[in-house]
Design an enzyme around this catalytic site. Structure first.
Site, PDB file in Angstrom:
ATOM      1  N   ASP A 174      42.050  28.222 -52.620  1.00 31.29           N
ATOM      2  CA  ASP A 174      41.749  28.782 -53.939  1.00 31.29           C
ATOM      3  C   ASP A 174      40.240  28.704 -54.132  1.00 31.29           C
ATOM      4  OD1 ASP A 174      42.204  29.560 -56.699  1.00 31.29           O
ATOM      5  OD2 ASP A 174      44.163  28.605 -56.505  1.00 31.29           O
ATOM      6  N   ASP A 181      39.994  33.051 -58.007  1.00 27.82           N
ATOM      7  CA  ASP A 181      40.340  32.812 -59.407  1.00 27.82           C
ATOM      8  C   ASP A 181      39.561  33.750 -60.338  1.00 27.82           C
ATOM      9  OD1 ASP A 181      41.812  30.812 -61.109  1.00 27.82           O
ATOM     10  OD2 ASP A 181      39.811  30.467 -61.919  1.00 27.82           O
ATOM     11  N   GLU A 225      42.483  37.226 -58.336  1.00 27.81           N
ATOM     12  CA  GLU A 225      43.238  37.185 -59.588  1.00 27.81           C
ATOM     13  C   GLU A 225      42.477  38.042 -60.589  1.00 27.81           C
ATOM     14  OE1 GLU A 225      44.985  33.996 -62.838  1.00 27.81           O
ATOM     15  OE2 GLU A 225      42.924  33.888 -62.149  1.00 27.81           O
ATOM     16  N   HIS A 285      51.583  29.023 -60.777  1.00 28.11           N
ATOM     17  CA  HIS A 285      51.399  27.781 -61.540  1.00 28.11           C
ATOM     18  C   HIS A 285      51.028  28.034 -63.003  1.00 28.11           C
ATOM     19  CE1 HIS A 285      47.513  29.204 -60.422  1.00 28.11           C
ATOM     20  NE2 HIS A 285      46.935  28.359 -61.249  1.00 28.11           N
ATOM     21  N   ASP A 286      50.813  29.293 -63.381  1.00 30.47           N
ATOM     22  CA  ASP A 286      50.461  29.619 -64.770  1.00 30.47           C
ATOM     23  C   ASP A 286      51.621  30.264 -65.519  1.00 30.47           C
ATOM     24  OD1 ASP A 286      47.817  28.787 -64.403  1.00 30.47           O
ATOM     25  OD2 ASP A 286      47.127  30.798 -63.865  1.00 30.47           O
TER      26      ASP A 286
HETATM   27  O1  ISL Z   1      47.634  31.240 -67.631  1.00 29.10           O
HETATM   28  C1  ISL Z   1      46.933  31.839 -68.389  1.00 29.10           C
HETATM   29  C2  ISL Z   1      46.946  31.509 -69.743  1.00 29.10           C
HETATM   30  O2  ISL Z   1      47.500  32.498 -70.530  1.00 29.10           O
HETATM   31  C3  ISL Z   1      46.008  32.848 -67.966  1.00 29.10           C
HETATM   32  O3  ISL Z   1      45.319  33.446 -68.983  1.00 29.10           O
HETATM   33  C4  ISL Z   1      45.052  32.144 -67.045  1.00 29.10           C
HETATM   34  O4  ISL Z   1      44.213  31.327 -67.755  1.00 29.10           O
HETATM   35  C5  ISL Z   1      44.280  33.171 -66.316  1.00 29.10           C
HETATM   36  O5  ISL Z   1      45.209  33.890 -65.580  1.00 29.10           O
HETATM   37  C6  ISL Z   1      43.291  32.533 -65.384  1.00 29.10           C
HETATM   38  O6  ISL Z   1      43.936  31.639 -64.550  1.00 29.10           O
HETATM   39  C7  ISL Z   1      43.207  30.970 -63.569  1.00 29.10           C
HETATM   40  O7  ISL Z   1      42.004  30.421 -64.037  1.00 29.10           O
HETATM   41  C8  ISL Z   1      42.114  29.380 -64.991  1.00 29.10           C
HETATM   42  C9  ISL Z   1      43.136  28.306 -64.598  1.00 29.10           C
HETATM   43  O8  ISL Z   1      43.413  27.502 -65.709  1.00 29.10           O
HETATM   44  C10 ISL Z   1      44.420  28.893 -64.082  1.00 29.10           C
HETATM   45  O9  ISL Z   1      45.287  27.888 -63.635  1.00 29.10           O
HETATM   46  C11 ISL Z   1      44.050  29.849 -62.991  1.00 29.10           C
HETATM   47  O10 ISL Z   1      45.165  30.381 -62.343  1.00 29.10           O
HETATM   48  C12 ISL Z   1      40.753  28.778 -65.099  1.00 29.10           C
HETATM   49  O11 ISL Z   1      40.284  28.458 -63.828  1.00 29.10           O
END
Ligand code: ISL
Ligand code: CA
Length: 554
Positions: free
Chosen positions: A98, A199, A253, A324-325
């Site tokens: 990541d 990310d 992402e 994971h989100d």
């Molecule tokens: O899961 C979300 C909340 O609604 C998304 O908006 C998420 O924050 C967004 O997809 C970005 O995610 C990534 O970056 C974030 C981290 O918290 C997430 O786990 C990651 O997947 C910040 O690094």
């Protein structure tokens, strides 16, 4: 379409904190992953995407990095990491790391330096701005609620953080920052990694002057950095200078993106990213995640078909239902009670026979469900805790109302420990884990699933092996049938003189399926189904959450 390993491979995402704890301190770790390499190999997956394992104060579970070239103590050491990648490679499994470079941790040495004074050489690695009188530098809000600016006394200025205040945004307009990122990428590629999941990569370039956002609700200011002014230049630069020199792939992402905008990133001739994750299907049952709305199959079909149609032949899609989100899909669009097995299998069938690289998230292959937490104290996630406060304090919603939203959408639903067996704490650890184990682990766990030929696990294994056997599953063109049906999702894939027919039902009700007359074939072979099949495919009545995949020869 260029044929290549990362289009053909099946990816498994590991969230290390919750995967396997080897030293029984309640936190998953790298040695724990090593213990499970054979499990992954046996499942048949080809690529592992590992969520961040770098040094981090863990404000956002590792998505706040304080040292990009070393491993978090909770997870082990660089030597453990090297043993892990060797264990993967020895079995032909590739490893994707990541890459979190929109922001660092506020405990990263660059940020610590940049805070010191305005003349510090690292000052311009971040966005530092004066307030407008008593007001913040602009009206932007953070993904995790509240202002995107945090005041710092030392220099009496604010810094930008689109996520938590412990995640200051990097200034990509500074060429030194881009050189640092290239250095990080090169460091891991030279250690043998096979790619990166990047990310929030479509928000790295912010509009010059950081103007106020026009819209007053939602993510205020986002029009000034979503697919921002220089993002394509910067990604192309990383690709040409580093990535293209290795046999690796990238999956970006990309938040709030339409397929037309996505194509710019993934068209092969542009040399930016190999593929992206979009979120359009993740918004089918909600608006901005926390405003819930009923799931409508027609909407899901419209979204997924649009992505298939627009990307096909030009770029490459990703296929996922969980990460994971996101909450657990069987609790979300399936039925995690009476039809747990049937609906989990149906959902997998619906998504993984489309065109794109498939990603599964740990535990999805055994149908892990949402956590069903009832107390706020059971949650750990920074976003979840912030949104609860916002709902209660700013919007005056009741505790019950907020808890209902969290139970459906919280990211912690996906972060409960992996359920390995019937032992205490599901075999994840002998000690109380950092987040509670789902109490259903006695019924839903790897050991039980492996023994049952009809389990979700064996069904996933079958999907993974079918994809290796039939090119059409990887490369076939996509065509949706019956787009107006509210209960059935039916599509075809086609390659040369073969057709793949995928029929899935999103309801427990019986629905009459009739194959449209336009589909002509000589013979049909049932490749996969979640019930025993004795009838004819041209017309039948579906059982609850039924799924079938046929291979037709023209
Ligand atoms: O899961 C979300 C909340 O609604 C998304 O908006 C998420 O924050 C967004 O997809 C970005 O995610 C990534 O970056 C974030 C981290 O918290 C997430 O786990 C990651 O997947 C910040 O690094
Ligand atoms: Ca541990």
């Amino acid at each position: 379409m260029k044929r290549t390993w990362y289009k053909e491979g099946f990816v498994y995402q590991i969230y290390p904190r919750s995967f396997k704890d080897s030293n029984n301190d309640g936190i998953g770790d790298i040695r724990g992953i090593i213990e499970k390499v054979d499990y992954l190999n046996d499942l048949g997956i080809d690529i592992v995407w590992l969520s961040p394992v770098y040094k981090s104060p863990n404000d956002d579970n590792g998505y706040d990095i304080s040292d990009y070239k070393d491993i978090m103590e909770d997870f082990g050491t660089l030597a453990d990491w090297k043993a892990m990648i060797s264990a993967f490679h020895a079995r032909g499994i590739k490893l994707v790391m990541d890459l979190v470079v929109n922001h660092t941790s506020d405990e990263h040495p660059w940020f610590i330096e940049s805070k010191k004074n305005k003349a510090n050489p690292y000052r311009d690695y971040y966005f530092w701005r004066k307030g407008r009188g008593k007001k913040k530098p602009n009206n932007w809000t953070s993904f995790f609620t509240g202002s995107a600016w945090e005041y710092d006394k030392i220099t009496a200025e604010y810094y930008l953080h689109l996520f938590s205040k412990k995640q200051p945004d990097l200034n990509w307009d500074n060429p030194k920052v881009r050189e640092e990122v290239k250095g990080i990428i090169k460091f891991w590629l030279d250690l043998g990694v096979d790619g990166f999941r990047c990310d929030v990569i479509n928000i790295i370039s912010k509009k010059r002057g950081l103007p106020n956002g026009k819209f007053k609700i939602g993510l205020i200011g986002s029009e000034h950095y979503m697919n921002g002014p220089h993002v394509h230049e910067y990604l192309h630069e990383l690709n040409v200078d580093v990535l293209s020199k290795y046999d690796c792939f990238t999956v970006g992402e990309a938040v709030f993106i339409a397929p037309e905008a996505a194509l710019k990133y993934v068209e092969e001739k542009n040399q930016e990213l190999s593929m992206i994750f979009h979120f359009d299907h993740m918004f089918v049952d909600n608006i901005f995640k926390w405003i819930l709305r009923p799931f409508k199959l027609k909407k899901l079909k419209r979204v997924l078909s649009r992505w298939q149609d627009k990307i096909n032949g030009k770029g490459w899609n990703t296929l996922y239902l969980e990460n994971h989100d996101q909450p657990r899909i069987v609790s979300r669009w399936g039925n995690d009670k009476e039809y747990h097995t049937e609906s989990a299998k149906m959902l997998a069938t619906m998504i993984y026979f489309q065109q794109g690289t498939p990603f599964i998230y740990q535990g999805q292959e055994i149908g892990m469900t949402n956590a069903h937490f009832t107390e706020l104290s059971q949650y750990r996630d920074v976003e979840t805790l912030n949104i609860y406060q916002l709902g209660r304090k700013k919007l005056h919603l009741t505790h019950k109302n907020m808890m209902k939203r969290l139970a459906y959408m919280s990211r912690d639903n996906a972060r409960t420990p992996m359920q390995w067996n019937n032992d205490l704490h599901a075999g994840f650890s002998t000690r109380e884990p950092w987040i509670e184990v789902n109490p259903n682990y006695n019924d839903i766990n790897v050991e039980v699933a492996k023994k049952d030929d009809n389990s979700i696990y064996h069904y996933y294994k079958k999907i993974i092996s079918l994809r290796k056997k039939y090119d059409i599953i990887v490369y076939g063109d996509y065509l949706e049938l019956l787009p107006n049906d509210k209960n059935l999702y039916v599509y075809l894939r086609s390659l040369d003189d073969q057709i793949l027919l995928v029929i899935t039902s999103f309801t427990e009700k019986q629905v009459r399926f009739s194959l449209p007359k336009t589909v002509n074939y000589r013979d049909a072979l049932l490749l996969l189904s979640n019930y025993e099949v004795n009838d004819n495919l041209t017309q039948f009545v579906t059982r609850p959450y039924e799924a079938r995949v046929y291979l037709l020869n023209k």
